[in-house]
Design a protein around this motif. Structure first.
Motif, PDB file in Angstrom:
ATOM      1  N   GLY A 110       0.793  -1.222   0.000  1.00 35.11           N
ATOM      2  CA  GLY A 110       0.000   0.000   0.000  1.00 35.11           C
ATOM      3  C   GLY A 110       0.823   1.269   0.000  1.00 35.11           C
ATOM      4  O   GLY A 110       0.274   2.374  -0.054  1.00 35.11           O
ATOM      5  N   LEU A 111       2.154   1.122   0.029  1.00 36.67           N
ATOM      6  CA  LEU A 111       3.012   2.291   0.179  1.00 36.67           C
ATOM      7  C   LEU A 111       3.105   3.106  -1.108  1.00 36.67           C
ATOM      8  O   LEU A 111       3.096   4.341  -1.071  1.00 36.67           O
ATOM      9  CB  LEU A 111       4.398   1.845   0.637  1.00 36.67           C
ATOM     10  N   VAL A 112       3.195   2.437  -2.246  1.00 37.10           N
ATOM     11  CA  VAL A 112       3.340   3.165  -3.506  1.00 37.10           C
ATOM     12  C   VAL A 112       2.135   4.070  -3.788  1.00 37.10           C
ATOM     13  O   VAL A 112       2.311   5.270  -4.059  1.00 37.10           O
ATOM     14  CB  VAL A 112       3.594   2.189  -4.671  1.00 37.10           C
ATOM     15  N   PRO A 113       0.899   3.564  -3.709  1.00 38.37           N
ATOM     16  CA  PRO A 113      -0.231   4.489  -3.932  1.00 38.37           C
ATOM     17  C   PRO A 113      -0.305   5.607  -2.895  1.00 38.37           C
ATOM     18  O   PRO A 113      -0.721   6.727  -3.219  1.00 38.37           O
ATOM     19  CB  PRO A 113      -1.466   3.581  -3.866  1.00 38.37           C
ATOM     20  N   ALA A 114       0.099   5.327  -1.658  1.00 39.59           N
ATOM     21  CA  ALA A 114       0.106   6.382  -0.634  1.00 39.59           C
ATOM     22  C   ALA A 114       1.112   7.468  -0.996  1.00 39.59           C
ATOM     23  O   ALA A 114       0.831   8.671  -0.862  1.00 39.59           O
ATOM     24  CB  ALA A 114       0.431   5.795   0.735  1.00 39.59           C
ATOM     25  N   LEU A 115       2.281   7.062  -1.470  1.00 42.97           N
ATOM     26  CA  LEU A 115       3.289   8.044  -1.876  1.00 42.97           C
ATOM     27  C   LEU A 115       2.819   8.825  -3.096  1.00 42.97           C
ATOM     28  O   LEU A 115       3.012  10.042  -3.180  1.00 42.97           O
ATOM     29  CB  LEU A 115       4.615   7.347  -2.177  1.00 42.97           C
TER      30      LEU A 115
END
Length: 252
Positions: A110-115
């Motif tokens: 989930g980190l890439v879409p959050a970034l």
């Protein structure tokens, strides 16, 4: 346990008055509090309601950090980066993701879409800080985390332990469209007053949640205690040396 990591990053980036920090996955807010103590303006987001409530309390009173005071203007928002947007405020000048990745399968999913959602909220060229576990041979806690994988085959695709890869952080940065601009390693030993405290502390991280779901809490606690025994010192305290890595990337 990760205070040395926070402090090393803030020192490296000269965080102080004028720095506007957006903390993704801010948890209970300690990293935000330390930035605020340096004079930074801080905003945190997290999806965990209980932790965001604790973060607000900490930032309002300087709770649980000796010598700290309240952080005027600090914001903690439940949700994702979109909830941190405020057209009345200037863009952020720094984004942090201090929740370490690289020890459980899928922990960066989930980190890439959050970034990708957070980058438009920051000025061009702003530093984005990603954190990860160091090599397993430098992290005593890795042996304890492997307990989760031994408990059930299901964990291998459901948050089970996996070896840290050399380019975990760079891979996330590349997928999020931000360019790496330096990195570092920091010693962050995990210390506990006794074995029971160590078990409670480790289970509270969420890294064993899948193991609990697949077996039962008593079994997980038993396995974790056994894995911790080599790290119990003569006085009953538990001490595990670890190295964590951070990557500094820049927004386009």
């Amino acid at each position: 346990m990760l205070v040395p990591l926070y402090e090393a990053v803030y020192e490296h980036l000269e965080v102080g008055a004028g720095t506007r920090v957006l903390g993704l996955g801010c948890g209970s807010g300690l990293a935000l509090l330390l930035a605020a103590e340096r004079g930074a303006s801080v905003t945190g987001v997290d999806t965990d309601r209980a932790r965001t409530a604790l973060a607000r309390e900490r930032l309002a009173s300087g709770q649980q950090h000796p010598g700290s005071g309240a952080a005027p203007g600090a914001r903690v928002v439940e949700g994702g980066p979109e909830q941190a947007a405020d057209p009345r405020r200037p863009l952020f000048s720094m984004i942090t993701v201090f929740q370490p990745i690289g020890c459980t399968a899928g922990d960066s999913d989930g980190l890439v879409p959050a970034l990708e959602a957070a980058v438009p909220l920051a000025e061009r060229g702003s530093p984005v800080v990603l954190a990860g576990w160091g090599p397993p041979e430098r992290c005593a806690t890795s042996a304890v985390l492997r307990v989760a994988s031994r408990l059930t085959e299901r964990l291998r695709s459901d948050g089970g332990w996996r070896p840290t890869l050399r380019d975990d952080l760079e891979d996330v940065a590349s997928r999020a469209g931000i360019r790496p601009d330096g990195s570092g390693r920091v010693s962050c030993p995990f210390g506990y007053a006794d074995l029971d405290s160590a078990v409670r502390g480790l289970l509270s991280t969420g890294l064993f949640d899948a193991a609990v779901r697949a077996t039962d809490p008593a079994q997980v606690e038993k396995e974790v205690k056994e894995a911790l025994h080599p790290h119990v010192r003569a006085d009953g305290t538990v001490w595990m040396p670890n190295v964590f890595r951070y990557l500094i990337a820049r927004t386009p």
